[in-house]
Design an enzyme around this catalytic site. Structure first.
Site, mmCIF file in Angstrom:
data_model
loop_
_atom_site.group_PDB
_atom_site.id
_atom_site.type_symbol
_atom_site.label_atom_id
_atom_site.label_comp_id
_atom_site.label_asym_id
_atom_site.label_seq_id
_atom_site.Cartn_x
_atom_site.Cartn_y
_atom_site.Cartn_z
ATOM 1 N N ARG A 1 -17.237 95.076 -53.556
ATOM 2 C CA ARG A 1 -17.006 96.028 -54.635
ATOM 3 C C ARG A 1 -17.705 97.338 -54.267
ATOM 4 N NH1 ARG A 1 -19.205 94.708 -60.690
ATOM 5 N NH2 ARG A 1 -21.186 94.974 -59.599
ATOM 6 N N LYS B 1 -26.483 99.347 -69.243
ATOM 7 C CA LYS B 1 -25.155 99.957 -69.139
ATOM 8 C C LYS B 1 -24.315 99.626 -70.376
ATOM 9 C CE LYS B 1 -23.776 96.040 -66.317
ATOM 10 N NZ LYS B 1 -23.519 95.568 -64.962
ATOM 11 N N TYR C 1 -1.017 93.258 -92.457
ATOM 12 C CA TYR C 1 0.145 93.718 -91.693
ATOM 13 C C TYR C 1 1.088 92.574 -91.336
ATOM 14 C CZ TYR C 1 -1.872 98.346 -90.839
ATOM 15 O OH TYR C 1 -2.362 99.604 -90.974
ATOM 16 N N MET D 1 -7.464 98.074 -87.730
ATOM 17 C CA MET D 1 -8.350 98.908 -86.928
ATOM 18 C C MET D 1 -9.706 99.080 -87.610
ATOM 19 S SD MET D 1 -7.853 102.762 -85.488
ATOM 20 C CE MET D 1 -6.355 102.461 -84.589
HETATM 21 C C1 LIG Z 1 -24.230 94.536 -64.812
HETATM 22 C C2 LIG Z 1 -24.965 94.297 -63.597
HETATM 23 C C3 LIG Z 1 -26.104 93.493 -63.625
HETATM 24 C C4 LIG Z 1 -26.543 92.722 -64.838
HETATM 25 O O1 LIG Z 1 -25.758 91.573 -64.932
HETATM 26 P P1 LIG Z 1 -25.992 90.400 -66.005
HETATM 27 O O2 LIG Z 1 -25.147 89.316 -65.509
HETATM 28 O O3 LIG Z 1 -25.562 90.935 -67.299
HETATM 29 O O4 LIG Z 1 -27.438 90.095 -65.966
HETATM 30 C C5 LIG Z 1 -26.798 93.370 -62.446
HETATM 31 N N1 LIG Z 1 -26.421 94.008 -61.326
HETATM 32 C C6 LIG Z 1 -25.329 94.784 -61.277
HETATM 33 C C7 LIG Z 1 -24.971 95.460 -60.002
HETATM 34 C C8 LIG Z 1 -24.553 94.938 -62.398
HETATM 35 O O5 LIG Z 1 -23.462 95.697 -62.351
#
Ligand SMILES: *Cc1c(COP(=O)(O)O)cnc(C)c1O
Length: 725
Positions: A484, A390, A617, A666
């Site tokens: 969640r 992700k 800046y 930036m």
């Molecule tokens: C991001 C995520 C992971 C991975 O987590 P890490 O701590 O980076 O290994 C695993 N399960 C879910 C549901 C996540 O959102």
């Protein structure tokens, strides 16, 4: 097809068969190329007024460079073959503009002249339909000078006009008479194409538009029948008109009408149906294939010479030259091999030159491999890694990382969104891809189309997903205390019902541990409780007759802190990238985990800063003494946190620390290079990673800015180039 035209593969067997193949069927190649140019290049002339002229110039320039190089390449061959014996001004112009300086090279000037004509048409303000008629008329003129030439009475006025014309160009199949109609047809198809008409829709409903775009030309359920019918109709059209073209060509040949054999009336409908039929297939654009095709076209006449020479040297003239089919195959093979080598070489060269211009990420392949191996060793054999890719693989570049992992045999991945899943699929990543987050019901077709597995985020969502009607692969999320996502673990009935939903293929069930990173009493008790509740649920569902799907609980910290919870998968994220969330945790496992990412930037300018002057800046930094400073082409827009400004941060140059001074901008950052002799523009600064003996860890950046490594990494900018080293 073009190689066939120039080698006549069937000539040893039958003159008729050769005529059919090379003088009729293969003649669709060039019109098809023109249409492709119309579709992909010149189509824009008619819609995007602003950028059109630039695009036109770019095309002409690119083609001219190719043509120029090809002219040089073929100069020796042409001289050897005696092509340039009687040169005068008019013959040079004829060669350059119409005939090409070598027999196959006419195509380049034809493209340029055709595209220039079409560009003029686009700015004329006159309707495209009118220009279609005009181009059609030009084609007719061309036809009469080509395969219909015999229809003109010898000695007539028209005959004389054509004979005059043939002083200027040897054939009428050129940029004036042949290219425009096919370019215009390509443009017309482009303008009528679904994708274009969709992008014309106002941007009110962005989501819906996105859905359509991503799913390409109508792979969605409702449209697919319509599309199949269209494809069928186009294939029938292609066959019918193709046959008519064969009939036309053989008739013309029978009556000895042809002066040349590049243009037929039926070539137009045949090319249209060919193009339309091929458009049903929404492939991916491949620069590599494009370049290879181009090189085959440019090089094959050289290869004809090479094959001849090689055959003579090897005493294989019988099969490789005299036998037309053997000759064709040999030339094709040689050309393809040379083309593949060349386009691979140019692609790699370009990439290397280009990617490290400003600011970039280097991914260490060996570190990644080491982490994968180490993590696999930590979990039981039956438990597979399901790397979390992700947020662009925590900023590393999802496609690059996925490819490396796939090479190592990893075949299950998880991402946060449907778009992230699609990106992986589009880059050829196979295996299971689980979406950990929510997918809007409008996008359900994409789950189906790209074979993505969806997390069931709760019971009502399962109902929606089931109602969509197509079989979707899912993993059921179970909420054991994080609150969640996931259906609450005590709702066994609901979870049981989800398992039985007819359109959900339940491949997995998982929960997420939310306090597994801290080894304190309260957190540990909580985590144990989460696991207990989850296992109890699995057992109850099994007793009710639900088959046990793949189950998973651990993410990175879970692997280290709760190894006993290893089941079918571990959703490993941060650890895979060689760090943990904090510096202290990372330190504990530094023998196992190696950081994968280095962040680097170019030094763009070095200058003096005199005592009392300020830099950057807000006059924030003031020089206490004379110093030397350097600007780097990286800033917070690239993910280098602005919060580092004014602190203890530094970058590494030539193995020495150069403190960050002033406020991080930036796109740029200023550093103090007083202590580093010989620093100059173009040198490289390391912002994360090693340089000489020194190292700056992402953990340091996280600590300085009061966050965790996960955040720093996942915010690495899209503007950064990413390369694997
Ligand atoms: C991001 C995520 C992971 C991975 O987590 P890490 O701590 O980076 O290994 C695993 N399960 C879910 C549901 C996540 O959102």
């Amino acid at each position: 097809m073009v190689v066939a035209i120039h080698t006549s593969p069937l000539l040893s067997y039958s003159a008729d068969a050769d005529f059919l193949l090379t003088r009729v069927l293969c003649r669709v190649a060039v019109p098809f190329f023109f249409m492709v140019t119309g579709y992909f290049v010149a189509g824009d002339f008619f819609i995007r007024r602003d950028g059109a002229f630039k695009k036109f110039l770019r095309y002409i320039k690119k083609t001219a460079v190719l043509y120029g190089s090809a002219i040089l390449l073929y100069l020796p061959v042409g001289i050897y073959a005696g092509h340039y014996k009687e040169l005068n001004i008019s013959s040079v112009i004829r060669m350059l503009l119409f005939d090409g300086t070598f027999y196959h090279l006419w195509y380049f000037p034809a493209c340029m002249i055709g595209v220039a004509l079409v560009y003029l048409m686009s700015i004329s303000g006159i309707k495209i339909q009118v220009w279609m008629v005009v181009s059609g008329a030009l084609y007719l003129i061309g036809l009469l000078g080509d395969s219909y030439f015999g229809c003109i009475k010898e000695g007539s006025v028209l005959y004389h006009i054509y004979m005059q014309g043939f002083q200027i160009f040897s054939y009428t199949r050129n940029g004036l008479f042949m290219a425009p109609i096919f370019l215009i047809l390509g443009i017309k198809i482009f303008l009528g194409n679904k994708f274009y008409s969709e992008s014309k829709v106002s941007f009110e409903n962005k989501n819906a538009l996105k859905t359509k775009k991503l799913s390409g030309a109508g792979m969605e359920s409702g449209k697919s029948t319509q599309d199949s019918l269209n494809l069928l109709a186009n294939c029938i059209g292609l066959t019918v008109f193709g046959l008519l073209m064969v009939a036309e060509a053989f008739t013309l040949r029978h009556f000895g009408v042809q002066r040349h054999d590049s243009m037929y009336i039926m070539l137009i409908p045949t090319a249209i149906f060919l193009m339309k039929a091929l458009l049903a297939w929404q492939g991916r654009s491949s620069k590599f294939l494009r370049n290879t095709a181009m090189w085959i076209y440019i090089l094959h006449p050289v290869m004809i010479v090479v094959v001849r020479g090689a055959a003579r040297a090897l005493h294989l003239t019988g099969i490789l030259v005299d036998n037309s089919l053997g000759h064709y195959l040999a030339v094709s093979c040689f050309s393809t091999i040379a083309a593949v080598v060349l386009s691979q070489w140019t692609e790699r060269k370009k990439k290397e030159d280009f990617k490290c211009g400003r600011a970039w990420i280097e991914l260490s392949r060996s570190a990644l491999r080491q982490n994968v191996t180490a993590l696999q060793k930590r979990v039981p054999d039956a438990c597979k890694l399901m790397p979390a890719l992700k947020a662009d693989a925590y900023g590393h570049g999802a496609v690059l990382i996925a490819r490396e992992l796939a090479d190592m045999g990893v075949d299950a991945f998880c991402v946060a969104s449907v778009e992230e899943g699609i990106e992986l699929r589009r880059h050829g990543i196979k295996g299971e891809i689980l979406i950990l987050g929510y997918t809007h019901p409008d996008l359900f077709p994409l789950l189906f189309r790209y074979r993505l597995s969806q997390t069931v985020v709760d019971f009502p969502y399962a109902v929606l997903l089931n109602r969509y009607g197509k079989k979707i692969h899912v993993h059921i999320g179970v909420d054991t205390g994080m609150h969640r996502l996931g259906e609450r673990s005590e709702n066994v009935d609901r979870l049981y019902n989800i398992c039985r939903m007819k359109n959900l293929i339940v491949d997995g069930m998982y929960t997420h541990l939310c306090a597994d990173d801290t080894l304190k009493k309260r957190e540990m008790e909580f985590t144990d409780l989460q696991a207990k509740v989850f296992y109890k649920l699995i057992k109850e569902l099994e007793e009710r007759g639900c088959p046990r799907p793949k189950i998973h609980l651990q993410s990175s910290y879970g692997i280290f802190h709760y190894p006993e919870l290893a089941e079918d998968y571990v959703r490993v994220g941060i650890a895979l990238y060689g760090v943990l969330s904090t510096g202290e945790d990372t330190e504990k496992y530094k023998d196992i985990l190696k950081p994968v990412l280095s962040l680097k930037a170019r030094i763009t300018s070095v200058r003096n800063l005199y005592a009392g002057e300020s830099a950057g800046y807000g006059l924030e930094f003031q020089a206490k003494k004379d110093m030397k400073i350097a600007a780097l082409s990286i800033g917070y827009g690239d993910g280098y946190p602005r919060g580092l400004s004014g602190g203890e941060s530094a970058v590494l140059i030539e193995g020495r620390r150069a403190p960050v001074i002033g406020r991080i901008c930036m796109d740029q950052t200023i550093v103090d290079v007083s202590g580093i002799p010989g620093v100059k523009a173009g040198d490289v600064a390391v912002l994360i990673g090693k340089s000489g003996e020194e190292e700056i860890s992402v953990c340091h950046l996280a600590k300085e800015t009061g966050t965790i490594t996960n955040e720093i990494l996942s915010r690495m900018g899209a503007r950064l180039e990413r390369i694997v080293v």
